[in-house]
Motif scaffolding. Structure first.
Motif, PDB file in Angstrom:
ATOM      1  N   GLU A  70      39.306 -34.375  57.051  1.00  0.00           N
ATOM      2  CA  GLU A  70      40.313 -33.416  57.515  1.00  0.00           C
ATOM      3  C   GLU A  70      39.892 -32.629  58.751  1.00  0.00           C
ATOM      4  O   GLU A  70      40.669 -31.816  59.249  1.00  0.00           O
ATOM      5  N   GLY A  71      38.699 -32.847  59.225  1.00  0.00           N
ATOM      6  CA  GLY A  71      38.291 -32.093  60.409  1.00  0.00           C
ATOM      7  C   GLY A  71      36.896 -32.479  60.861  1.00  0.00           C
ATOM      8  O   GLY A  71      36.299 -33.414  60.318  1.00  0.00           O
ATOM      9  N   ILE A  72      36.417 -31.745  61.885  1.00  0.00           N
ATOM     10  CA  ILE A  72      35.056 -32.019  62.341  1.00  0.00           C
ATOM     11  C   ILE A  72      34.296 -30.713  62.558  1.00  0.00           C
ATOM     12  O   ILE A  72      34.893 -29.661  62.773  1.00  0.00           O
ATOM     13  N   ARG A  73      33.000 -30.829  62.479  1.00  0.00           N
ATOM     14  CA  ARG A  73      32.116 -29.690  62.732  1.00  0.00           C
ATOM     15  C   ARG A  73      31.152 -30.104  63.848  1.00  0.00           C
ATOM     16  O   ARG A  73      30.441 -31.106  63.699  1.00  0.00           O
ATOM     17  N   THR A  80      24.448 -23.242  65.882  1.00  0.00           N
ATOM     18  CA  THR A  80      25.795 -22.644  66.006  1.00  0.00           C
ATOM     19  C   THR A  80      26.828 -23.754  65.876  1.00  0.00           C
ATOM     20  O   THR A  80      26.670 -24.820  66.482  1.00  0.00           O
ATOM     21  N   ASP A  81      27.875 -23.485  65.083  1.00  0.00           N
ATOM     22  CA  ASP A  81      28.841 -24.571  64.895  1.00  0.00           C
ATOM     23  C   ASP A  81      30.259 -24.182  65.293  1.00  0.00           C
ATOM     24  O   ASP A  81      30.624 -23.008  65.292  1.00  0.00           O
ATOM     25  N   VAL A  82      31.030 -25.177  65.674  1.00  0.00           N
ATOM     26  CA  VAL A  82      32.436 -25.007  66.028  1.00  0.00           C
ATOM     27  C   VAL A  82      33.206 -25.952  65.115  1.00  0.00           C
ATOM     28  O   VAL A  82      32.872 -27.140  65.025  1.00  0.00           O
ATOM     29  N   TRP A  83      34.228 -25.401  64.429  1.00  0.00           N
ATOM     30  CA  TRP A  83      35.011 -26.217  63.484  1.00  0.00           C
ATOM     31  C   TRP A  83      36.348 -26.563  64.099  1.00  0.00           C
ATOM     32  O   TRP A  83      37.024 -25.704  64.666  1.00  0.00           O
ATOM     33  N   LEU A  84      36.742 -27.796  63.979  1.00  0.00           N
ATOM     34  CA  LEU A  84      38.046 -28.236  64.482  1.00  0.00           C
ATOM     35  C   LEU A  84      38.735 -29.035  63.389  1.00  0.00           C
ATOM     36  O   LEU A  84      38.081 -29.730  62.620  1.00  0.00           O
ATOM     37  N   ASN A  85      40.064 -28.921  63.330  1.00  0.00           N
ATOM     38  CA  ASN A  85      40.763 -29.819  62.414  1.00  0.00           C
ATOM     39  C   ASN A  85      41.856 -30.565  63.169  1.00  0.00           C
ATOM     40  O   ASN A  85      42.167 -30.230  64.310  1.00  0.00           O
ATOM     41  N   GLN A 362      32.803 -20.522  69.284  1.00  0.00           N
ATOM     42  CA  GLN A 362      32.651 -20.553  67.831  1.00  0.00           C
ATOM     43  C   GLN A 362      33.906 -20.071  67.093  1.00  0.00           C
ATOM     44  O   GLN A 362      34.332 -20.675  66.127  1.00  0.00           O
ATOM     45  N   ASP A 363      34.500 -18.970  67.594  1.00  0.00           N
ATOM     46  CA  ASP A 363      35.637 -18.406  66.865  1.00  0.00           C
ATOM     47  C   ASP A 363      36.967 -18.615  67.590  1.00  0.00           C
ATOM     48  O   ASP A 363      37.948 -17.953  67.282  1.00  0.00           O
ATOM     49  N   VAL A 364      36.985 -19.524  68.540  1.00  0.00           N
ATOM     50  CA  VAL A 364      38.222 -19.757  69.287  1.00  0.00           C
ATOM     51  C   VAL A 364      39.241 -20.479  68.408  1.00  0.00           C
ATOM     52  O   VAL A 364      38.899 -21.433  67.700  1.00  0.00           O
ATOM     53  N   GLU A 365      40.478 -19.984  68.433  1.00  0.00           N
ATOM     54  CA  GLU A 365      41.566 -20.710  67.765  1.00  0.00           C
ATOM     55  C   GLU A 365      42.141 -21.657  68.820  1.00  0.00           C
ATOM     56  O   GLU A 365      42.927 -21.242  69.674  1.00  0.00           O
ATOM     57  N   PHE A 366      41.743 -22.918  68.761  1.00  0.00           N
ATOM     58  CA  PHE A 366      42.073 -23.842  69.847  1.00  0.00           C
ATOM     59  C   PHE A 366      43.583 -24.042  70.030  1.00  0.00           C
ATOM     60  O   PHE A 366      44.050 -24.303  71.119  1.00  0.00           O
ATOM     61  N   GLU A 367      44.355 -23.876  68.952  1.00  0.00           N
ATOM     62  CA  GLU A 367      45.799 -24.091  69.087  1.00  0.00           C
ATOM     63  C   GLU A 367      46.479 -22.935  69.809  1.00  0.00           C
ATOM     64  O   GLU A 367      47.601 -23.053  70.264  1.00  0.00           O
ATOM     65  N   GLU A 368      45.745 -21.807  69.917  1.00  0.00           N
ATOM     66  CA  GLU A 368      46.372 -20.611  70.508  1.00  0.00           C
ATOM     67  C   GLU A 368      45.824 -20.279  71.888  1.00  0.00           C
ATOM     68  O   GLU A 368      46.217 -19.297  72.506  1.00  0.00           O
ATOM     69  N   VAL A 369      44.877 -21.069  72.369  1.00  0.00           N
ATOM     70  CA  VAL A 369      44.218 -20.688  73.612  1.00  0.00           C
ATOM     71  C   VAL A 369      44.529 -21.712  74.713  1.00  0.00           C
ATOM     72  O   VAL A 369      44.647 -22.906  74.447  1.00  0.00           O
ATOM     73  N   SER A 370      44.720 -21.210  75.940  1.00  0.00           N
ATOM     74  CA  SER A 370      45.040 -22.126  77.047  1.00  0.00           C
ATOM     75  C   SER A 370      43.759 -22.656  77.684  1.00  0.00           C
ATOM     76  O   SER A 370      42.673 -22.105  77.479  1.00  0.00           O
ATOM     77  N   THR A 371      43.905 -23.701  78.486  1.00  0.00           N
ATOM     78  CA  THR A 371      42.742 -24.273  79.184  1.00  0.00           C
ATOM     79  C   THR A 371      42.121 -23.219  80.100  1.00  0.00           C
ATOM     80  O   THR A 371      40.893 -23.111  80.205  1.00  0.00           O
ATOM     81  N   THR A 372      42.986 -22.409  80.764  1.00  0.00           N
ATOM     82  CA  THR A 372      42.480 -21.376  81.680  1.00  0.00           C
ATOM     83  C   THR A 372      41.579 -20.402  80.919  1.00  0.00           C
ATOM     84  O   THR A 372      40.505 -20.030  81.400  1.00  0.00           O
ATOM     85  N   GLU A 373      42.016 -20.010  79.727  1.00  0.00           N
ATOM     86  CA  GLU A 373      41.197 -19.077  78.941  1.00  0.00           C
ATOM     87  C   GLU A 373      39.865 -19.704  78.526  1.00  0.00           C
ATOM     88  O   GLU A 373      38.828 -19.037  78.524  1.00  0.00           O
TER      89      GLU A 373
END
Lengths: 393, 54
Positions: A70-73, A80-85, A362-373
């Motif tokens: 269901e996702g990747i780490r 330090t880890d970043v979680w994505l689904n 680490q805590d970025v919500e990728f669905e809510e953030v733009s490429t510029t950010e």
């Protein structure tokens, strides 16, 4: 002498699906494999995307799709880890973990049920070009067999020997060949047994390490390195990884798998007079992840269809078969370029840079953030990393 | 070329051989040593250090 329209050499997933679709489209097909058991030993971390299987019309079976993902780490060198689904980002290899030994046989059986003949323990040794066909000299249990084929589909894996014997430049430069090694282990203490874990940095120079779950405490634990980027063997790197990774310190290996993964992209010419090349033999591997099951099978299906149509038209010339190169480029060309650039970028980063990027994201919500950010964040944490990215793009 | 007992015949050595001189059997490697230019890429690429020069 055995005579066939199409001879497929290699019964991995790409070869088997090529054989299946060639047979479904009316050609006489013979599928050969040098091994006594199709699918064994595995040479693969076994991740595959749901979308990819769906697109190929393959119905999933619990016999070979052993774990839903269901996702990747993503784990940086300092932990330090970043979680994505898969709701937030396109994950190329996330979906299922396969049991390749079962899956490969299933695909070969599919080819057999579609009408292809299958001959195991048959090694293609030499190919002889005749005016309008090939004669392939094979060895089967000590006996030499000649097979006359109007078209060869070469699916003989990373060594790509057959295509090279036919004069195609499908060898892999050592800088583009990932040296892969993996244990299947039990007692693996995963943070979440439903996600794929990727470890970056000097743990695996030129590649990455992975933990791909196959059960609650069972996983494929492996890594791939570029041999010219390190003085140690892939095996030595794996032993270090297993000893140092918190998830594997108590783990026990029950299987060892090794194999090369050509990550330099699709070879420039993958067809010629009377021949098509598919799968790892054609470099149809994601340069970033090293995954090649879906891309190889997608191209295998195309190859089977193109070859069968060429048989109907009785035209096996390089000009006719070039349709395959074009269709493969339409399917994979842009994606491969994008993944290749990302791979180069990752390989250019130091452990320190990877750590700072992971901390920032680490805590970025990728669905809510733009490429510029995302770029702004990268400027803050590591201007050097951004500069490297800029140079690549 | 000496092939050590722990070779698993994965074929990575064959893939990086610039002259296509290695035939991978199920449990055997066959080298066309006459044409070999000793680039040693096969030795370097082996994940388990199973190849050694004669």
């Amino acid at each position: 002498m055995i005579t066939t329209d199409i001879l497929v050499i290699g019964a991995g997933p790409a070869g088997s699906i090529a054989a299946k679709h060639a047979a479904l489209n009316g050609a006489n097909v013979l599928l050969i494999d040098r091994k006594s058991e199709i699918g064994a030993p595995k040479r693969c971390a076994e991740g595959v995307s749901i979308e990819g299987l769906k697109k190929l019309g393959i119905e999933t079976s619990p016999r070979w799709a052993v774990k839903d993902i269901e996702g990747i780490r993503l784990v940086a060198p300092n932990g330090t880890d970043v979680w994505l689904n898969d709701d937030t980002i396109e994950l190329p290899e996330a979906g299922y973990i396969l049991e390749r030994k079962v899956f490969d046989k299933h695909m070969a059986m599919d080819a057999g049920r579609a009408g292809a003949q299958i001959k195991i323990k048959t090694l293609a040794k030499e190919i002889i070009k005749k005016e309008d066909h090939y004669v392939v000299i094979c060895e089967h249990l000590g006996e030499l067999i000649e097979i006359k084929a109007n078209i060869i589909i070469a699916a003989d894996g990373p060594e790509s020997r057959i295509a090279r014997l036919a004069g195609l430049k499908t060898g892999t430069k050592i800088k583009d060949m990932e040296s892969g090694i993996q244990f299947e282990m039990c007692n693996v203490e995963m943070t979440n047994p439903n996600v794929l874990e990727f470890y970056f940095g000097s743990v695996a120079p030129g590649g990455y390490a992975w933990i791909f779950p196959k059960g609650e405490d069972i996983a494929n634990v492996g890594l791939a390195v570029i041999p010219t980027d390190t003085d140690k063997t892939a095996y030595q790197h794996l032993l270090d990884f297993v000893a140092n990774c918190p998830a594997t310190q108590n783990a026990q290996a029950v299987e060892l798998n090794v194999g090369g993964d050509p990550v330099g992209g699709v070879h420039k010419h993958i067809s010629g007079d009377n021949i098509l090349v598919v799968g790892d033999a054609a470099g149809q591997v994601n340069p970033l992840t090293g995954g090649g099951i879906i891309s190889g099978m997608t191209c295998g299906k195309i190859a089977g269809e193109v070859a069968a149509n060429a048989i109907k038209e009785e035209n096996y010339s390089s000009k006719r078969l070039y349709e395959y190169d074009k269709l493969v480029d339409d399917e994979l060309g842009e994606k491969m370029k994008k993944y290749s650039k990302t791979r180069d970028y990752l390989a250019s980063l130091s452990d320190k840079e990877l750590d700072s990027i992971a901390v920032a994201f680490q805590d970025v919500e990728f669905e809510e953030v733009s490429t510029t950010e995302l770029i702004k964040k990268l400027v803050k944490v590591s201007p050097k990393a951004l500069l490297k990215l800029g140079k690549l793009i | 070329m000496i092939v050590k007992e722990w070779c698993s015949y994965c074929g990575e050595c064959a893939g990086v051989c610039p002259r296509n001189l290695i035939l991978v059997r199920e449990t055997e490697l066959e080298f066309d040593t006459g044409e070999c230019k000793e680039c040693d890429f096969c030795i370097k690429a082996c994940p388990v250090n199973a190849l050694e020069k004669d």
